[in-house]
Design a protein around this motif. Sequence first.
Motif, PDB file in Angstrom:
ATOM      1  N   LYS A   1       0.830  -1.203   0.000  1.00 28.51           N
ATOM      2  CA  LYS A   1       0.000   0.000   0.000  1.00 28.51           C
ATOM      3  C   LYS A   1       0.867   1.257   0.000  1.00 28.51           C
ATOM      4  O   LYS A   1       0.572   2.230  -0.707  1.00 28.51           O
ATOM      5  CB  LYS A   1      -0.921   0.003   1.234  1.00 28.51           C
ATOM      6  N   LEU A   2       1.951   1.253   0.775  1.00 29.31           N
ATOM      7  CA  LEU A   2       2.834   2.419   0.827  1.00 29.31           C
ATOM      8  C   LEU A   2       3.476   2.682  -0.532  1.00 29.31           C
ATOM      9  O   LEU A   2       3.613   3.839  -0.956  1.00 29.31           O
ATOM     10  CB  LEU A   2       3.907   2.219   1.891  1.00 29.31           C
ATOM     11  N   LEU A   3       3.873   1.626  -1.232  1.00 31.47           N
ATOM     12  CA  LEU A   3       4.468   1.794  -2.564  1.00 31.47           C
ATOM     13  C   LEU A   3       3.439   2.359  -3.544  1.00 31.47           C
ATOM     14  O   LEU A   3       3.776   3.180  -4.399  1.00 31.47           O
ATOM     15  CB  LEU A   3       5.022   0.465  -3.063  1.00 31.47           C
ATOM     16  N   LEU A   4       2.188   1.919  -3.401  1.00 33.94           N
ATOM     17  CA  LEU A   4       1.124   2.477  -4.237  1.00 33.94           C
ATOM     18  C   LEU A   4       0.931   3.955  -3.937  1.00 33.94           C
ATOM     19  O   LEU A   4       0.820   4.786  -4.859  1.00 33.94           O
ATOM     20  CB  LEU A   4      -0.176   1.712  -3.978  1.00 33.94           C
ATOM     21  N   PHE A   5       0.907   4.319  -2.648  1.00 33.56           N
ATOM     22  CA  PHE A   5       0.764   5.725  -2.273  1.00 33.56           C
ATOM     23  C   PHE A   5       1.938   6.548  -2.809  1.00 33.56           C
ATOM     24  O   PHE A   5       1.759   7.678  -3.275  1.00 33.56           O
ATOM     25  CB  PHE A   5       0.706   5.868  -0.752  1.00 33.56           C
ATOM     26  N   LYS A   6       3.140   5.976  -2.763  1.00 35.11           N
ATOM     27  CA  LYS A   6       4.321   6.694  -3.240  1.00 35.11           C
ATOM     28  C   LYS A   6       4.222   6.962  -4.743  1.00 35.11           C
ATOM     29  O   LYS A   6       4.542   8.061  -5.207  1.00 35.11           O
ATOM     30  CB  LYS A   6       5.577   5.887  -2.926  1.00 35.11           C
ATOM     31  N   ASP A   7       3.792   5.968  -5.505  1.00 33.37           N
ATOM     32  CA  ASP A   7       3.629   6.156  -6.954  1.00 33.37           C
ATOM     33  C   ASP A   7       2.649   7.290  -7.242  1.00 33.37           C
ATOM     34  O   ASP A   7       2.871   8.123  -8.134  1.00 33.37           O
ATOM     35  CB  ASP A   7       3.134   4.865  -7.601  1.00 33.37           C
ATOM     36  N   LEU A   8       1.551   7.326  -6.491  1.00 34.74           N
ATOM     37  CA  LEU A   8       0.540   8.371  -6.709  1.00 34.74           C
ATOM     38  C   LEU A   8       1.088   9.747  -6.387  1.00 34.74           C
ATOM     39  O   LEU A   8       0.899  10.699  -7.155  1.00 34.74           O
ATOM     40  CB  LEU A   8      -0.696   8.078  -5.853  1.00 34.74           C
ATOM     41  N   ILE A   9       1.786   9.871  -5.255  1.00 29.08           N
ATOM     42  CA  ILE A   9       2.266  11.195  -4.849  1.00 29.08           C
ATOM     43  C   ILE A   9       3.359  11.679  -5.788  1.00 29.08           C
ATOM     44  O   ILE A   9       3.440  12.881  -6.099  1.00 29.08           O
ATOM     45  CB  ILE A   9       2.740  11.173  -3.374  1.00 29.08           C
ATOM     46  N   LEU A  10       4.197  10.780  -6.290  1.00 29.30           N
ATOM     47  CA  LEU A  10       5.231  11.181  -7.252  1.00 29.30           C
ATOM     48  C   LEU A  10       4.603  11.594  -8.581  1.00 29.30           C
ATOM     49  O   LEU A  10       5.111  12.494  -9.249  1.00 29.30           O
ATOM     50  CB  LEU A  10       6.223  10.040  -7.458  1.00 29.30           C
ATOM     51  N   THR A  11       3.511  10.937  -8.940  1.00 30.44           N
ATOM     52  CA  THR A  11       2.790  11.339 -10.155  1.00 30.44           C
ATOM     53  C   THR A  11       2.255  12.754 -10.012  1.00 30.44           C
ATOM     54  O   THR A  11       2.344  13.575 -10.934  1.00 30.44           O
ATOM     55  CB  THR A  11       1.626  10.366 -10.435  1.00 30.44           C
ATOM     56  N   TYR A  12       1.696  13.060  -8.836  1.00 32.21           N
ATOM     57  CA  TYR A  12       1.192  14.410  -8.601  1.00 32.21           C
ATOM     58  C   TYR A  12       2.326  15.436  -8.672  1.00 32.21           C
ATOM     59  O   TYR A  12       2.186  16.497  -9.307  1.00 32.21           O
ATOM     60  CB  TYR A  12       0.520  14.506  -7.230  1.00 32.21           C
TER      61      TYR A  12
END
Length: 614
Positions: free
Chosen positions: A327-338
């Motif tokens: 889940k943390l890796l998924l959150f990281k991908d999203l925040i880096l995309t933003y």
Amino acid sequence: MREQQVSILLKDEYNGELGTLSIIAIDYFHDDETSEFISVNDEIKLKNVDLVEVADNLTPIQYCNEYSSYFANLMFLEETDYQILFESKEDISSNYHILYSLTKINSSFFKIFHFPLGDEKVFKLAGTLNFRSYVGKSFFDIKKDNVKSKSIPLEVRSKKLDYFNQYPQMIADLASYSSSLLFDMNSPLYQEFELDKKEKTTYYEDFMFLEYLFRQDNLPVSFEFIIRNLYSRLKNYNESVPFSLASNVGASELIDVISKPDNFYKMNNNSLISNFKGYLPFEIEERTYKESVDVPENRFVKYFLELVEELIEKLLQSSKEGYIKDKLLLFKDLILTYLSSNIFRDISQLDFIPYNSQVLQKKEGYRDIFHYYLMIEFSFKLNWRELNNQFKGFEKKLSELYEYWCYFKLLEVLSNLSDDEINFENIFRINRNNWTIDLKKGQSSINHFKIMYNGNVVYIDLFYNLLFSEKSRYKSYSLAFKPDYTLLIKCDEECYYVHFDAKYRSELEIIDFYDKIKNKSDFEIENHVEKYNNEEERRSTFKYGDIYKMHTYKDSILETEGAFILYPGNDSKIFKEKDLIIPSVGALSLAPGNDVDLDNLELFIRKIIAKVIG
């Protein structure tokens, strides 16, 4: 049905054995029994306890391998009876304090059996453990004389709320409501606050906050709205242009020209330059205007996203392979995309947080980001004492948190029905000396709402914990009553009371389940158990005792037309005569994060208003 058991070998800090603690529970929803204990480590053995990745809200005991950095491995349930047995062969004359950490916080959790347990050469102590409506982290441990055992972490989940989704939603809502007082223009606390920067001792709340933040209708929606409606301002700046191309020359530009004699060159036969004695400037500084997104509000959004990225990185450093890390890796991908969005190329770093900005406080998208920022710490210089009292230690009392949450949802519904905004100074009592706030209760908690309905004007006053008695202004002809919330509905000369109680309790239809299997064959019982284990069969419903109490409100409090419970369940039911919405009693489902429940509550109040108008 099966008996679950956890056996914990408790040791002191030098690994000396102090005794064995056994926790036993009955699991009514599974019957896959095993005959042996399995060891998960040197201290803990399990029997009929499932090893799972994500805990449910039905099984009394579960063991989660993946949660060690954030949640405890051992998972238990609120409002569930656990049989406790502690045994020690070492120095039976010693003074033992069983479940030391738990009973130190709340001694009512553990009820000791006061009868002989047999073998005089072995110290034995038994009792019943029930966490009631508290959830959160704590520890299993003992204290032998002055020696304390090493603590074994445990987690208590909610039965009625989804502990990993609805519970964070409720906490986030309460954080948002309490912070709203800071942005009330009438409040003496307006903009006068600062965040508490103290370090957390665990990452538990951080991870739950991220789970809440990255739901599709939270940060993803807010960020998308900001991108499509990016706030900008016109900024003026000076640009050097050839004199012949200048189109906007005013007094300030001419003064600038005169102050730079090196910028002139000689011209002949030109009437335009007669006032300059034959000289013209090479260039002129012309003021122009350009739309810029490099404003404090957008810098704050960038800062917040970077803050979330730092939080994720911090949690990843201590996470293990499995659900949490995924889940943390998924959150990281999203925040880096933003953060990789093109808009941030033109936005500089934040110098200060613009607390006074009306954009951050009111503009959609920006307002949400600002509230998410405040929620990260959930610790203001401004202190909501009643709420914080429920967060002392590790356990959180959901029954009282749910009561506060329902109050704000009623306020929200009434505000939606009227043109009146919620005045948070009417809700909170402010202690200006030590920056604390409490909810107003009783007559002082009155909030007025004016509602237009089909051309009629209806006035509704909402009270929190209003007392009705024989001697008070608000009358009960028998005993004194204090409903959680009271609506006083006034139209023309008519006025009616409608009461609501928050009931953070419900029951799975277990009694009905046992009634259904009476006098059935083993084959029929097995089929029924399999059917009951389906999700549709495990419905959380209201307790009949709570409906009886609503009848008491309706019959004893003068001018009462309806009394209803609000609870986080699956079923809503109104007990009424014929098709009348009132007079009636009943139960309404209201669960955090469930917009349908909130819509149904608003519709129900609309129907009551329509009936009052006639």
